[in-house]
Scaffold this active site. Sequence first.
Site, PDB file in Angstrom:
ATOM      1  CG  ASP A   1      -1.795  -1.240   1.326  1.00  0.00           C
ATOM      2  OD1 ASP A   1      -1.931  -1.973   0.333  1.00  0.00           O
ATOM      3  OD2 ASP A   1      -2.306  -1.496   2.428  1.00  0.00           O
TER       4      ASP A   1
ATOM      5  CE  LYS B   1      -3.550  -4.550   1.479  1.00  0.00           C
ATOM      6  NZ  LYS B   1      -4.110  -3.798   2.586  1.00  0.00           N
TER       7      LYS B   1
ATOM      8  CB  CYS C   1      -1.703  -2.721   5.885  1.00  0.00           C
ATOM      9  SG  CYS C   1      -3.330  -1.967   5.606  1.00  0.00           S
TER      10      CYS C   1
END
Length: 182
Positions: free
Chosen positions: A17, A79, A111
Amino acid sequence: MDKFKLNSEETFLLIIDIQERLVNAMKYGEQVIDKTDILISTAEELNMPVIVTEQYPKGLGSTVPQLESKLKSGKKFEKMNFSVYIDEIKNAIEETGRKKVIITGMETHVCVFQTARDLINNGYEVFIASDGVCSRTKQNHLNGLDLIKSMGAVITNTETIIFDLLGKAGTPEFKVLSKLIK
């Protein structure tokens, strides 16, 4: 001691990310991009698989262009879960056939933490590039690293990772990769 040793045949790179709108909220976002850029070059030079995730790209944007342009052979996944260890990505991880993973990305305490926990729980050896992960606050970043270390991951840094993967000087790979560390 094998837990603390990296080699390119057993290892893959997981980039979590590093997206346009997330980077803007991170004090150390540019450092994470720079270190991840170096690790992508390392993975490419040493023929290591690369997996990239994007958390809700409609809201957080795509992977930053500096990294996107470097990803030649990486697999990218969108996601909604905080952990990347979900069916589609889990299958890609298993397809690498490798049990050691280097993680970079955002955010350390969300995450990255949840992914590390799931990977360790499923038999993977996790190496966190501490200079290649960040959170919006230093306290959350340090807390995330502490939690991940407590679970059994190796907390390291980009330079240590590269030299461990190389193992020795004087090789063609060393000549290419040592130029990235200044």
